[in-house]
Design a protein around this motif. Structure first.
Motif, PDB file in Angstrom:
ATOM      1  N   THR A 317      32.112 151.908 -15.504  1.00  0.00           N
ATOM      2  CA  THR A 317      31.412 151.072 -16.488  1.00  0.00           C
ATOM      3  C   THR A 317      31.999 149.661 -16.546  1.00  0.00           C
ATOM      4  O   THR A 317      31.256 148.666 -16.568  1.00  0.00           O
ATOM      5  N   ARG A 318      33.322 149.535 -16.584  1.00  0.00           N
ATOM      6  CA  ARG A 318      33.936 148.206 -16.639  1.00  0.00           C
ATOM      7  C   ARG A 318      33.629 147.404 -15.371  1.00  0.00           C
ATOM      8  O   ARG A 318      33.420 146.186 -15.427  1.00  0.00           O
ATOM      9  N   GLU A 319      33.634 148.094 -14.219  1.00  0.00           N
ATOM     10  CA  GLU A 319      33.293 147.407 -12.961  1.00  0.00           C
ATOM     11  C   GLU A 319      31.878 146.853 -13.026  1.00  0.00           C
ATOM     12  O   GLU A 319      31.607 145.714 -12.595  1.00  0.00           O
ATOM     13  N   ILE A 320      30.949 147.663 -13.591  1.00  0.00           N
ATOM     14  CA  ILE A 320      29.562 147.209 -13.712  1.00  0.00           C
ATOM     15  C   ILE A 320      29.484 145.993 -14.634  1.00  0.00           C
ATOM     16  O   ILE A 320      28.773 145.013 -14.345  1.00  0.00           O
ATOM     17  N   GLY A 321      30.242 146.043 -15.734  1.00  0.00           N
ATOM     18  CA  GLY A 321      30.250 144.905 -16.654  1.00  0.00           C
ATOM     19  C   GLY A 321      30.778 143.650 -15.993  1.00  0.00           C
ATOM     20  O   GLY A 321      30.238 142.542 -16.195  1.00  0.00           O
ATOM     21  N   THR A 322      31.868 143.771 -15.212  1.00  0.00           N
ATOM     22  CA  THR A 322      32.435 142.618 -14.507  1.00  0.00           C
ATOM     23  C   THR A 322      31.431 142.022 -13.542  1.00  0.00           C
ATOM     24  O   THR A 322      31.253 140.790 -13.472  1.00  0.00           O
ATOM     25  N   ARG A 323      30.771 142.869 -12.780  1.00  0.00           N
ATOM     26  CA  ARG A 323      29.808 142.370 -11.791  1.00  0.00           C
ATOM     27  C   ARG A 323      28.619 141.688 -12.468  1.00  0.00           C
ATOM     28  O   ARG A 323      28.112 140.685 -11.984  1.00  0.00           O
ATOM     29  N   LYS A 324      28.179 142.247 -13.582  1.00  0.00           N
ATOM     30  CA  LYS A 324      27.076 141.609 -14.288  1.00  0.00           C
ATOM     31  C   LYS A 324      27.502 140.275 -14.901  1.00  0.00           C
ATOM     32  O   LYS A 324      26.714 139.317 -14.960  1.00  0.00           O
ATOM     33  N   ALA A 325      28.779 140.225 -15.344  1.00  0.00           N
ATOM     34  CA  ALA A 325      29.280 138.992 -15.957  1.00  0.00           C
ATOM     35  C   ALA A 325      29.344 137.846 -14.958  1.00  0.00           C
ATOM     36  O   ALA A 325      29.221 136.672 -15.335  1.00  0.00           O
ATOM     37  N   VAL A 326      29.544 138.176 -13.683  1.00  0.00           N
ATOM     38  CA  VAL A 326      29.640 137.126 -12.661  1.00  0.00           C
ATOM     39  C   VAL A 326      28.319 136.913 -11.936  1.00  0.00           C
ATOM     40  O   VAL A 326      28.278 136.252 -10.898  1.00  0.00           O
ATOM     41  N   GLY A 327      27.239 137.510 -12.452  1.00  0.00           N
ATOM     42  CA  GLY A 327      25.925 137.170 -11.919  1.00  0.00           C
ATOM     43  C   GLY A 327      25.139 138.271 -11.248  1.00  0.00           C
ATOM     44  O   GLY A 327      24.006 138.041 -10.802  1.00  0.00           O
ATOM     45  N   ALA A 328      25.696 139.492 -11.131  1.00  0.00           N
ATOM     46  CA  ALA A 328      24.940 140.577 -10.494  1.00  0.00           C
ATOM     47  C   ALA A 328      23.751 140.966 -11.383  1.00  0.00           C
ATOM     48  O   ALA A 328      23.897 141.112 -12.607  1.00  0.00           O
ATOM     49  N   SER A 329      22.601 141.116 -10.774  1.00  0.00           N
ATOM     50  CA  SER A 329      21.397 141.436 -11.543  1.00  0.00           C
ATOM     51  C   SER A 329      21.257 142.944 -11.737  1.00  0.00           C
ATOM     52  O   SER A 329      21.884 143.749 -11.042  1.00  0.00           O
ATOM     53  N   GLY A 330      20.410 143.310 -12.717  1.00  0.00           N
ATOM     54  CA  GLY A 330      20.139 144.728 -12.963  1.00  0.00           C
ATOM     55  C   GLY A 330      19.573 145.432 -11.733  1.00  0.00           C
ATOM     56  O   GLY A 330      20.025 146.532 -11.382  1.00  0.00           O
ATOM     57  N   PRO A 331      18.588 144.829 -11.045  1.00  0.00           N
ATOM     58  CA  PRO A 331      18.061 145.475  -9.844  1.00  0.00           C
ATOM     59  C   PRO A 331      19.123 145.695  -8.768  1.00  0.00           C
ATOM     60  O   PRO A 331      19.077 146.690  -8.028  1.00  0.00           O
ATOM     61  N   ALA A 332      20.098 144.760  -8.644  1.00  0.00           N
ATOM     62  CA  ALA A 332      21.154 144.927  -7.645  1.00  0.00           C
ATOM     63  C   ALA A 332      22.021 146.134  -7.989  1.00  0.00           C
ATOM     64  O   ALA A 332      22.396 146.922  -7.110  1.00  0.00           O
ATOM     65  N   ILE A 333      22.364 146.297  -9.280  1.00  0.00           N
ATOM     66  CA  ILE A 333      23.145 147.452  -9.717  1.00  0.00           C
ATOM     67  C   ILE A 333      22.354 148.737  -9.481  1.00  0.00           C
ATOM     68  O   ILE A 333      22.881 149.748  -8.994  1.00  0.00           O
TER      69      ILE A 333
END
Length: 422
Positions: A317-333
């Motif tokens: 979960t924290r990894e997902i939050g970090t990636r989203k914080a730096v610009g990763a989009s929902g579709p990419a996740i």
């Protein structure tokens, strides 16, 4: 984020938890391998059964009804005239008459137990058959020693006999060759043994076969009525003509016996092909049903994928939050986690395919080296592409479905909430 980068991230996630990923794949490996292997064995079994029954699928047996028919005329026995008439039917290829150890007299069917003997031994047998030279063809029997009687011997009513292995062993010892040329006494009649049959089951192993004319004159006497028959064995030209042949035979025998109403038929026409068809249909049903049961293990494997992917989303979960914080989009996740699930399912499917193909090839090699005896001689597991493609496709579909919900949950996480997760 391009697809390649997403795939590399997914593979790194799987490598970070090798044991967990391996155990998740195990259910799919077993499921895919079981479906392919059991489908192959089922198809091989169906083929072996069809090969075994094909020679008798065009066989027809005709026997008389000797018991009174309620409301009908007196029953008539089968005769040589009936045989001649049936032989003229267009769908009939071969007719073989038989006179057996049951004779017909004024009181109906009378069983006669006949004693086969030599000066030093005797064997009680109720299976004495008088027939013609085509007997081996319709009964699919073979000889272990000697030869069957010829057409000349049949016509002349020669006192010769072909005996079953039980009779040969009881009277002449274990070597079939020792029986050849010996004199065989059936009650008061003497016959020369010219052949010994291979084993064909208990009912056939105590048989004594002789020319029909010799059986009538030397064994059954006047009890057969001179031209009466116990049975007619018929071969149609092909399996596809059996139904038409049965219809022709029934009509011919009704004319011969002056029967106008089929319910008063004094004979039975038994189509072995229909019985065989019922049996083969049952085998095919079993062959198709067993892989369906094995497919349940694929469902269990899919539940394992779902469980592990849910755990993976929670752990990361924290990894997902970090990636989203730096610009990763929902579709990419979403794509990342779906690819992880598909990778697990795909690798499990490929390993299952490789395992099942290897086992099938090994089994085929073992059967080939063993040479095959009886039923196994025609048993050959079928390795074909459709079951492999279907099993692997189901594995991928399970991975996609099982990974979809965890991936959707991961894609919906808010960055701030995900970073706060402990």
């Amino acid at each position: 984020m391009i697809l390649r980068e997403i795939l590399m991230i997914a593979l790194r996630g799987l490598r970070a938890h090798k044991l967990r990923s391996g155990l998740t794949m195990l259910g799919l490996v077993i499921g895919v391998a079981a479906v392919i292997l059991l489908t192959s064995l089922g198809q091989g079994l169906t083929g072996a059964v069809n090969t075994a029954v094909e020679p008798i699928a065009n066989s027809i047996t005709i026997v008389p009804k000797l018991s009174p028919i309620p409301g009908g005329p007196p029953a008539e026995s089968l005769t040589d005239d009936d045989m001649d008439a049936v032989a003229k039917a267009s769908h009939v290829a071969l007719v073989v008459p038989m006179v057996t150890g049951s004779t017909t007299g004024a009181a109906g069917q009378v069983s006669r137990a006949l004693t086969a003997s030599t000066p030093g031994a005797q064997f009680l047998s109720a299976s004495v058959t008088g027939t013609t030279t085509d007997y081996l063809t319709v009964q699919r029997k073979t000889l272990s020693a000697g030869a069957f009687f010829t057409q000349t011997q049949t016509t002349a009513g020669a006192k010769v006999a072909v005996i079953g292995p039980l009779v040969a062993k009881a009277l002449y010892g274990p070597d079939p060759q020792a029986a050849l040329g010996q004199t065989l006494r059936l009650d008061h009649a003497l016959f020369k043994v010219i052949g010994v049959m291979d084993s064909f089951g208990a009912a056939g192993d105590n048989a004594i076969i002789m020319p029909i004319k010799a059986a009538r004159s030397g064994v059954f006497g006047k009890g057969t009525g001179g031209n009466q028959l116990s049975q007619l064995s018929v071969k149609a030209h092909s399996t596809g003509e059996v139904k038409a042949a049965v219809g022709q035979i029934s009509e011919i025998l009704r004319q011969q016996h002056h029967v106008t109403n089929p319910q008063y038929d004094d004979f039975q026409v038994q189509d072995l092909g229909s019985r065989v068809g019922t049996f083969t249909s049952l085998i095919e049903l079993i062959a198709n049903f067993v892989p369906a049961i094995a497919a349940i293990s694929l469902l269990v494997g899919g539940i394992g994928v779902l469980n592990i992917m849910l755990v993976s989303v929670t752990d990361r979960t924290r990894e997902i939050g970090t990636r989203k914080a730096v610009g990763a989009s929902g579709p990419a996740i979403l794509t990342q986690f779906i690819l992880e699930a598909l990778t697990v399912a795909g690798m499990g499917g490929l390993i299952g395919v490789a395992l099942s193909v290897g086992m099938i090839l090994l089994l085929k090699a073992l059967l080939a080296n063993a040479g095959g005896v009886g039923f196994l001689s025609s048993f050959d597991p079928v390795l074909s592409l459709p079951p492999i493609a279907v099993a692997f496709g189901i594995s991928l579909a399970i991975g996609l479905v099982a990974g979809g919900y965890p991936a959707w949950r991961a894609a919906r996480l808010e960055p701030i909430e995900a970073l706060r997760f402990e």
